[in-house]
Design a protein around this motif. Structure first.
Motif, PDB file in Angstrom:
ATOM      1  N   GLU A   8       0.832  -1.159   0.010  1.00 44.79           N
ATOM      2  CA  GLU A   8       0.341   0.085   0.088  1.00 44.79           C
ATOM      3  C   GLU A   8       0.875   1.149  -0.089  1.00 44.79           C
ATOM      4  N   ALA A   9       1.900   1.084   0.990  1.00 43.12           N
ATOM      5  CA  ALA A   9       2.900   2.352   0.903  1.00 43.12           C
ATOM      6  C   ALA A   9       3.489   2.625  -0.449  1.00 43.12           C
ATOM      7  N   GLN A  10       3.714   1.653  -1.254  1.00 47.53           N
ATOM      8  CA  GLN A  10       4.442   1.706  -2.603  1.00 47.53           C
ATOM      9  C   GLN A  10       3.500   2.224  -3.513  1.00 47.53           C
ATOM     10  N   GLN A  11       2.260   1.749  -3.429  1.00 50.26           N
ATOM     11  CA  GLN A  11       1.103   2.160  -4.195  1.00 50.26           C
ATOM     12  C   GLN A  11       0.999   3.855  -4.083  1.00 50.26           C
ATOM     13  N   ILE A  12       0.678   4.166  -2.843  1.00 48.87           N
ATOM     14  CA  ILE A  12       0.442   5.682  -2.332  1.00 48.87           C
ATOM     15  C   ILE A  12       1.675   6.493  -3.029  1.00 48.87           C
ATOM     16  N   LEU A  13       2.872   6.043  -3.090  1.00 50.42           N
ATOM     17  CA  LEU A  13       4.037   6.825  -3.289  1.00 50.42           C
ATOM     18  C   LEU A  13       4.273   6.814  -5.030  1.00 50.42           C
ATOM     19  N   ASN A  14       3.651   5.766  -5.515  1.00 54.16           N
ATOM     20  CA  ASN A  14       3.934   5.203  -7.011  1.00 54.16           C
ATOM     21  C   ASN A  14       5.334   4.963  -7.078  1.00 54.16           C
ATOM     22  N   VAL A  15       5.817   4.089  -6.305  1.00 50.71           N
ATOM     23  CA  VAL A  15       7.083   3.336  -6.598  1.00 50.71           C
ATOM     24  C   VAL A  15       7.040   1.824  -6.597  1.00 50.71           C
ATOM     25  N   SER A  16       7.899   1.282  -7.405  1.00 46.18           N
ATOM     26  CA  SER A  16       8.062  -0.286  -7.557  1.00 46.18           C
ATOM     27  C   SER A  16       9.139  -0.733  -6.946  1.00 46.18           C
ATOM     28  N   ASN A  17      10.024   0.027  -6.689  1.00 47.21           N
ATOM     29  CA  ASN A  17      11.079  -0.559  -5.631  1.00 47.21           C
ATOM     30  C   ASN A  17      11.405   0.366  -4.698  1.00 47.21           C
ATOM     31  N   LEU A  18      12.477  -0.121  -3.735  1.00 50.35           N
ATOM     32  CA  LEU A  18      12.811   0.827  -2.766  1.00 50.35           C
ATOM     33  C   LEU A  18      13.842   1.470  -2.941  1.00 50.35           C
ATOM     34  N   ASN A  19      13.785   2.654  -3.902  1.00 47.70           N
ATOM     35  CA  ASN A  19      14.769   3.426  -4.355  1.00 47.70           C
ATOM     36  C   ASN A  19      14.701   4.699  -3.492  1.00 47.70           C
ATOM     37  N   PRO A  20      15.621   5.223  -2.307  1.00 46.01           N
ATOM     38  CA  PRO A  20      15.653   6.205  -1.602  1.00 46.01           C
ATOM     39  C   PRO A  20      15.110   7.415  -2.304  1.00 46.01           C
ATOM     40  N   GLU A  21      15.809   7.959  -3.291  1.00 42.58           N
ATOM     41  CA  GLU A  21      15.937   9.137  -4.043  1.00 42.58           C
ATOM     42  C   GLU A  21      14.401   9.198  -4.681  1.00 42.58           C
ATOM     43  N   GLU A  22      13.835   8.033  -5.371  1.00 42.20           N
ATOM     44  CA  GLU A  22      12.447   8.078  -6.185  1.00 42.20           C
ATOM     45  C   GLU A  22      11.491   8.237  -4.942  1.00 42.20           C
ATOM     46  N   ILE A  23      11.616   7.536  -4.024  1.00 44.39           N
ATOM     47  CA  ILE A  23      10.720   7.614  -2.707  1.00 44.39           C
ATOM     48  C   ILE A  23      10.417   9.357  -2.259  1.00 44.39           C
ATOM     49  N   GLN A  24      11.837   9.871  -1.858  1.00 48.77           N
ATOM     50  CA  GLN A  24      11.899  11.132  -1.381  1.00 48.77           C
ATOM     51  C   GLN A  24      11.268  12.095  -2.409  1.00 48.77           C
ATOM     52  N   LYS A  25      11.467  11.917  -3.872  1.00 48.93           N
ATOM     53  CA  LYS A  25      11.064  12.792  -4.898  1.00 48.93           C
ATOM     54  C   LYS A  25       9.593  12.817  -5.025  1.00 48.93           C
ATOM     55  N   ASN A  26       8.961  11.479  -5.070  1.00 47.41           N
ATOM     56  CA  ASN A  26       7.488  11.423  -5.086  1.00 47.41           C
ATOM     57  C   ASN A  26       6.855  11.888  -3.587  1.00 47.41           C
ATOM     58  N   TYR A  27       7.507  11.725  -2.720  1.00 47.95           N
ATOM     59  CA  TYR A  27       6.905  12.087  -1.478  1.00 47.95           C
ATOM     60  C   TYR A  27       6.785  13.691  -1.523  1.00 47.95           C
ATOM     61  N   ASP A  28       7.970  14.092  -1.844  1.00 46.93           N
ATOM     62  CA  ASP A  28       8.156  15.679  -1.831  1.00 46.93           C
ATOM     63  C   ASP A  28       6.779  16.285  -2.699  1.00 46.93           C
ATOM     64  N   HIS A  29       6.672  15.564  -3.795  1.00 50.18           N
ATOM     65  CA  HIS A  29       5.592  16.364  -4.853  1.00 50.18           C
ATOM     66  C   HIS A  29       4.464  16.020  -3.929  1.00 50.18           C
ATOM     67  N   LEU A  30       3.956  14.632  -3.695  1.00 49.27           N
ATOM     68  CA  LEU A  30       2.612  14.453  -3.162  1.00 49.27           C
ATOM     69  C   LEU A  30       2.073  15.220  -1.863  1.00 49.27           C
ATOM     70  N   PHE A  31       3.325  15.563  -1.126  1.00 48.43           N
ATOM     71  CA  PHE A  31       2.902  16.278  -0.001  1.00 48.43           C
ATOM     72  C   PHE A  31       2.764  17.644  -0.268  1.00 48.43           C
TER      73      PHE A  31
END
Length: 75
Positions: A8-31
């Motif tokens: 669910e966390a991966q779906q919310i942040l739209n990430v398919s793997n645990l890439n810290p840079e991608e997670i942070q980028k998507n988090y910043d945008h969605l926040f």
């Protein structure tokens, strides 16, 4: 771990793997786009925060496991 699932966390942040840079980028945008002061949803912003916390915890667990494996390989 209780609460939001990894999937669910991966779906919310739209990430398919645990890439810290991608997670942070998507988090910043969605926040930012869900900020109540710009007409966003506090509920959705909260879901984004919880998803990031869950993925961060998963990254910590993986790092700890890798460190332990490295330590065992040295002995």
């Amino acid at each position: 771990i209780i609460g939001i699932s990894l999937q669910e966390a991966q779906q919310i942040l739209n990430v398919s793997n645990l890439n810290p840079e991608e997670i942070q980028k998507n988090y910043d945008h969605l926040f930012k786009v869900n900020d109540k002061s710009v007409g966003g949803s506090f509920y959705l912003q909260s879901k984004v925060v919880r998803a990031k916390e869950r993925l961060d915890e998963e990254l910590r667990i993986q790092a700890k496991d890798e460190k332990e494996k490295g330590w065992k390989a040295e002995t």
